[in-house]
Design a protein around this motif. Sequence first.
Motif, short mmCIF file in Angstrom:
data_model
loop_
_atom_site.label_atom_id
_atom_site.label_comp_id
_atom_site.label_asym_id
_atom_site.label_seq_id
_atom_site.Cartn_x
_atom_site.Cartn_y
_atom_site.Cartn_z
N LEU A 142 46.26 36.60 32.70
CA LEU A 142 46.88 36.71 31.33
C LEU A 142 47.62 38.12 31.21
CD1 LEU A 142 44.01 35.48 28.97
CD2 LEU A 142 46.11 34.29 29.49
N HIS A 143 48.98 38.01 30.55
CA HIS A 143 49.53 39.22 30.41
C HIS A 143 49.00 40.00 29.44
CE1 HIS A 143 53.06 41.70 29.06
NE2 HIS A 143 53.38 41.59 30.13
N TYR A 144 48.91 41.52 29.87
CA TYR A 144 48.08 42.33 29.13
C TYR A 144 48.45 42.44 27.58
CZ TYR A 144 52.08 45.77 28.12
OH TYR A 144 53.00 46.39 27.86
N GLU A 145 49.79 41.72 27.04
CA GLU A 145 49.87 41.75 25.64
C GLU A 145 49.42 40.68 25.00
OE1 GLU A 145 54.11 44.38 25.00
OE2 GLU A 145 53.88 42.32 26.36
N THR A 184 47.63 40.94 33.89
CA THR A 184 48.77 41.25 34.65
C THR A 184 49.56 42.23 33.61
OG1 THR A 184 50.04 39.44 33.75
CG2 THR A 184 48.94 39.21 35.73
N GLY A 185 50.47 42.81 34.52
CA GLY A 185 51.86 43.62 33.73
C GLY A 185 51.40 45.09 32.92
N SER A 186 49.98 45.27 32.94
CA SER A 186 49.73 46.49 32.58
C SER A 186 50.30 47.69 33.22
CB SER A 186 48.32 46.63 32.13
OG SER A 186 47.66 47.19 33.37
N LYS A 187 50.22 48.97 32.72
CA LYS A 187 50.56 50.01 33.17
C LYS A 187 49.52 50.97 33.77
CE LYS A 187 55.34 49.35 31.57
NZ LYS A 187 54.79 48.23 31.02
N LEU A 188 48.30 50.50 33.77
CA LEU A 188 47.24 51.08 33.82
C LEU A 188 47.34 52.28 35.03
CD1 LEU A 188 44.24 52.04 33.05
CD2 LEU A 188 43.47 50.05 34.39
N VAL A 189 47.64 51.82 36.15
CA VAL A 189 47.55 52.94 37.39
C VAL A 189 49.14 52.90 37.95
CG1 VAL A 189 45.33 52.58 37.91
CG2 VAL A 189 46.84 50.98 38.93
N ILE A 202 46.22 48.21 43.53
CA ILE A 202 47.19 49.28 43.78
C ILE A 202 48.17 48.91 44.89
CG2 ILE A 202 47.98 51.86 44.56
CD1 ILE A 202 45.38 52.45 42.78
N LEU A 203 47.29 48.63 46.12
CA LEU A 203 48.10 48.27 47.28
C LEU A 203 47.26 47.06 48.06
CD1 LEU A 203 50.30 49.08 49.55
CD2 LEU A 203 48.46 50.32 50.56
N GLY A 204 48.18 46.12 48.41
CA GLY A 204 47.47 45.18 49.06
C GLY A 204 46.69 43.89 48.20
N TYR A 205 46.21 43.01 48.90
CA TYR A 205 45.59 42.03 47.99
C TYR A 205 44.02 41.73 48.23
CZ TYR A 205 50.20 40.53 47.05
OH TYR A 205 51.69 40.49 46.59
N LYS A 206 43.15 41.76 47.22
CA LYS A 206 41.82 41.31 47.27
C LYS A 206 41.41 40.22 46.83
CE LYS A 206 39.51 45.85 48.13
NZ LYS A 206 39.00 47.11 47.30
N ARG A 207 40.45 39.30 47.45
CA ARG A 207 40.13 38.21 46.71
C ARG A 207 38.69 38.56 46.28
NH1 ARG A 207 37.39 33.33 50.12
NH2 ARG A 207 37.56 31.80 48.88
N GLY A 263 46.48 41.55 43.06
CA GLY A 263 47.46 42.44 43.97
C GLY A 263 47.99 43.58 43.08
N PRO A 264 48.99 44.36 43.72
CA PRO A 264 49.41 45.52 43.01
C PRO A 264 49.86 45.17 41.53
CG PRO A 264 50.45 45.34 45.06
CD PRO A 264 49.73 44.04 45.09
N GLY A 265 49.16 46.16 40.54
CA GLY A 265 49.64 45.78 39.21
C GLY A 265 48.41 45.03 38.60
N ASP A 266 47.69 44.49 39.19
CA ASP A 266 46.54 43.44 38.39
C ASP A 266 45.47 44.45 38.07
OD1 ASP A 266 48.58 41.57 38.96
OD2 ASP A 266 47.17 40.68 40.67
N VAL A 267 45.06 44.16 36.87
CA VAL A 267 43.47 44.81 36.58
C VAL A 267 42.74 43.48 36.39
CG1 VAL A 267 42.50 46.05 34.92
CG2 VAL A 267 44.67 46.66 35.56
N LEU A 268 41.57 43.18 37.21
CA LEU A 268 40.37 42.66 36.85
C LEU A 268 39.47 43.07 36.01
CD1 LEU A 268 39.23 39.61 37.57
CD2 LEU A 268 38.35 40.66 39.64
#
Length: 334
Positions: A26-29, A46-51, A195-200, A251-256
Amino acid sequence: MCAEKIGWDSSQLRKYDLHLDEIPRLHYEDPKVDEFMQKNQPVLITGSKLVKPAEEKWTLDYLEKNLGKSNHTVFVSRNHKFKYFDEKKIYNKNNLKGVEFTPPTKRVDMKITDFMKKLREWKRGDERLYLQQPLNSTVGSTIVEDYLKFDWHFVAEKKNKYHWGELTSNVLFISMEGNVTPCHYDEQQNLFAQILGYKRCILFAPDQFECLYPHPVYHPHDRQSMVDFERPDYTKYPKFKNLKGCETVVGPGDVLYIPIYWWHHVESLMRGGPTVTVNFWYKGGPTNLEYPLQDHQKVSIMRNVEKMLLEVLQDPKEVGPLLRTMVLGRYCDP
Ligand code: OGA
Ligand code: FE
């Protein structure tokens, strides 16, 4: 999910025999984020500017240059698994002989330049490395500046809304591709910022406790599942077959959001290059005992009962027999 467009494909995921749903993205808003977090349920934001500053600048070269000259904590493994262990529990006061235990990884202190050199020169068959280090005052001033520009408003709002306790740490994870953090739970709320690369990330709710067979609390692998996801021993752990979970790829920009006491298995995608993550660990909020209790509160109670029995019995080998005597034929079928 349309994997092609987002920088990875399913051949980069390790194979497990698991029943998994998709974690909502979900988008952060999106107001629905709130519904999940309110209920202590995972959601990928997604889409937050956290980091954001880190996302824009933290390449491996940049980190090498700016992380500082002091030592960093690096785990070394001869395979792809980095199962956490508590060094304090190897020689436990409740078991003076110490638990028979061979650490699966080696913890070493390393300069960032040495770590990055090994990362660049790594080839299949070599030992694997995983840097896991809380961001602290030893990092260079440039990293501190980036850190101060994280979206602290975003996290403060979450912390207040869900009554979390204080921020305890931000751990920086720099991983080689293919590294795995096996399934465990933490006793903290976690915003896991990629921040960088992808993690499952594969998550399981606290009510999956019985299917995941955690090590006893006195064991160095406390909070870790005893089941090897790659070769589950169904004779020893039959309920592992009933395990149900959910997964996502960050991926980059995502916050779980990994809720407190939720089990998680984390793997950097194979052939995806190194990955960088910073997590935000918060203490749980004050526990108001409203009934029925939540599943994670029951896990906490079980931990306390285990600890208490150990304290009075003074020998981990006596805990099981006592619990059996107490329960069999009285609280459950013999
Ligand atoms: C965590 C965690 C492991 C990893 O943030 O709690 O378990 O490999 N991370 O990122
Ligand atoms: Fe964890």
